[in-house]
Design an enzyme around this catalytic site. Structure first.
Site, PDB file in Angstrom:
ATOM      1  N   TYR A 156      14.955  30.577   6.737  1.00 53.37           N
ATOM      2  CA  TYR A 156      13.706  31.186   7.213  1.00 53.37           C
ATOM      3  C   TYR A 156      13.711  31.331   8.730  1.00 53.37           C
ATOM      4  CZ  TYR A 156      11.367  30.494   2.701  1.00 53.37           C
ATOM      5  OH  TYR A 156      11.011  30.536   1.393  1.00 53.37           O
TER       6      TYR A 156
ATOM      7  N   LYS B  48       0.841  -1.210   0.000  1.00 50.51           N
ATOM      8  CA  LYS B  48       0.000   0.000   0.000  1.00 50.51           C
ATOM      9  C   LYS B  48       0.874   1.258   0.000  1.00 50.51           C
ATOM     10  CE  LYS B  48      -0.378  -0.346   5.005  1.00 50.51           C
ATOM     11  NZ  LYS B  48      -1.208  -0.831   6.116  1.00 50.51           N
TER      12      LYS B  48
HETATM   13  C1  LIG Z   1      -0.357  -1.787   6.750  1.00 51.18           C
HETATM   14  C2  LIG Z   1      -0.908  -3.069   7.177  1.00 51.18           C
HETATM   15  C3  LIG Z   1      -0.069  -4.159   7.430  1.00 51.18           C
HETATM   16  C4  LIG Z   1       1.437  -4.069   7.405  1.00 51.18           C
HETATM   17  O1  LIG Z   1       1.884  -3.358   8.527  1.00 51.18           O
HETATM   18  P1  LIG Z   1       3.452  -3.262   8.883  1.00 51.18           P
HETATM   19  O2  LIG Z   1       3.456  -2.727  10.256  1.00 51.18           O
HETATM   20  O3  LIG Z   1       4.046  -2.286   7.906  1.00 51.18           O
HETATM   21  O4  LIG Z   1       4.018  -4.604   8.754  1.00 51.18           O
HETATM   22  C5  LIG Z   1      -0.659  -5.374   7.723  1.00 51.18           C
HETATM   23  N1  LIG Z   1      -1.998  -5.492   7.807  1.00 51.18           N
HETATM   24  C6  LIG Z   1      -2.835  -4.455   7.579  1.00 51.18           C
HETATM   25  C7  LIG Z   1      -4.302  -4.663   7.676  1.00 51.18           C
HETATM   26  C8  LIG Z   1      -2.324  -3.212   7.280  1.00 51.18           C
HETATM   27  O5  LIG Z   1      -3.151  -2.191   7.070  1.00 51.18           O
END
Ligand SMILES: *Cc1c(COP(=O)(O)O)cnc(C)c1O
Length: 383
Positions: A269, A43
């Site tokens: 800045y 993702k």
């Molecule tokens: C993002 C996510 C993961 C992976 O999480 P990590 O901490 O990056 O391993 C696994 N399961 C779900 C449902 C997620 O949303």
């Protein structure tokens, strides 16, 4: 060509998958259970690494499934030619239904509405849709509540156009070694699986473990694990591991200007950096528009000429200044914002810790303006 680029080492990524698989196989051997599969989480543009290239590498490594946040991400993966099964974690909207079918995505049912909408949509298309059902065991975010499945599950299990291929859940505190909530969620999930079986669920397939949970507890491996961060070679803080993981991403830039700052002058800045005496400052063309956190101003460091040098003054939209006093630095010199240079190493966990952020956030915020360069074993970051 812009100077600031993220280099993504796909061999490192694949090595991380193999290291995780090794752990799963060793654990499975010891317990006598079959080794769980890997649902590789890609993702948010594969945590900033670039979803298409990462997904292809993971596919070549033989992961069981890929997972993304929403239907649009899944469609993008299919458009990039990914053929592996793709699980969509997020809640569905009405406008998502077409994409599920047209792009062969596996949706998550996390509400009674989603169950009804998918059952109707599958029936209208004269097909049976494979899906995963998410149980909320105490995260109190998405999922069917674990304590009223007798009300919500039957409509899903009895819909002829739906086939539930797995139950899953997600832990709220897998990365908190002291938390008792982790055990409570495990217990709720065990009860939910029993209830589902009693209500006629035909599969026993289950998954639950993100990176932290998979490192922490073999009992939550079930049939598949869902690592994200760990795939990219980063261990969720504060956990540690002896697994041979390598960060897949490094962030590089070049000095574009070097200038002297005189006694009494300030940099950037708000004039927040006012040194005691004359300094030499190098300008690096990477700023918060590239995903560099603004809070790194006067706090972060970068690597130049194999040394750690401080970011001085505020992070601007398009650049930062770093103090290189006493080093022989010229325009064109390499700057490492994440990764290795010579003997020095700057990892995303450390950078996140200096500003009270988390590595997930820093990685997936790496901006679209930064080019991604993909390489294998010969393009490691220490050049
Ligand atoms: C993002 C996510 C993961 C992976 O999480 P990590 O901490 O990056 O391993 C696994 N399961 C779900 C449902 C997620 O949303």
């Amino acid at each position: 060509m812009r100077h600031t680029v993220a280099r993504v080492d796909l061999d490192a990524l694949r090595g991380n998958v193999r290291a995780i698989r090794g752990l799963l196989e060793d654990g499975a051997l010891a317990s006598g259970h079959p080794a769980p599969g890997i649902i590789a989480v890609v993702k948010a543009n594969a945590y900033g690494h670039g979803a298409a290239a990462v997904a292809h590498a993971l596919e070549a490594e033989g992961v069981a499934m890929l997972a993304c946040a929403d239907v649009d991400e899944g469609v993008a993966l299919r458009d990039a030619g990914v053929t592996a099964p793709i699980l969509v974690f997020g809640a569905l909207g009405v406008s998502d239904l077409d994409g599920i079918f047209s792009h062969r995505l596996t949706p998550t049912i996390s509400s009674p509405w989603a169950g009804r909408a998918l059952a109707d949509a599958a029936a209208a298309r004269d097909t049976v849709l494979g899906c995963h059902v998410k149980i909320d065991t105490g995260m109190n975010r998405l999922g069917l509540r674990h304590d009223n499945l007798r009300q919500t599950l039957p409509a899903i299990l009895d819909a002829p156009a739906l086939r539930v291929d797995a139950l899953y859940t997600h832990f709220a505190t897998a990365d908190e070694p002291e938390s008792e909530h982790f055990a409570l969620q495990q217990q709720h999930f065990a009860e939910a699986r029993e209830t589902a079986a009693a209500l006629g669920l035909r599969t026993t397939h289950a998954h639950a473990a993100n990176s932290a949970a998979l490192l922490r507890d073999e009992r939550v491996w079930f049939d598949a694990v869902r690592p994200g961060l760990l795939l990219y070679g980063v261990v969720p803080p504060p956990l540690m591991t002896t697994l041979a993981l390598e960060p897949a991403l490094s962030l590089h830039s070049r000095v574009v200007a070097v200038k002297g700052v005189r006694d009494g002058e300030a940099v950037g800045y708000g004039q927040t950096y006012r040194p005691d005496g004359p300094r030499t400052v190098a300008v690096v063309p990477a700023g918060y528009a590239d995903g560099l956190d603004w809070r790194l101003g006067n706090r972060g460091v970068v690597l130049v000429r194999g040394r750690r040098v401080p970011i001085v003054g505020r992070v601007s939209m398009d650049m930062i200044s770093v103090d290189v006093t006493g080093l022989d630095v010229s325009p064109g010199d390499e700057v490492v914002l994440l990764g290795r240079q010579g003997e020095e190493r700057l990892d995303v966990r450390e950078v996140a810790a200096t500003i009270g952020a988390i590595p997930w956030e820093l990685l997936c915020r790496l901006g679209a303006r930064i080019g991604r360069e993909y390489g294998g074993g010969n393009s490691k970051c220490d050049m």
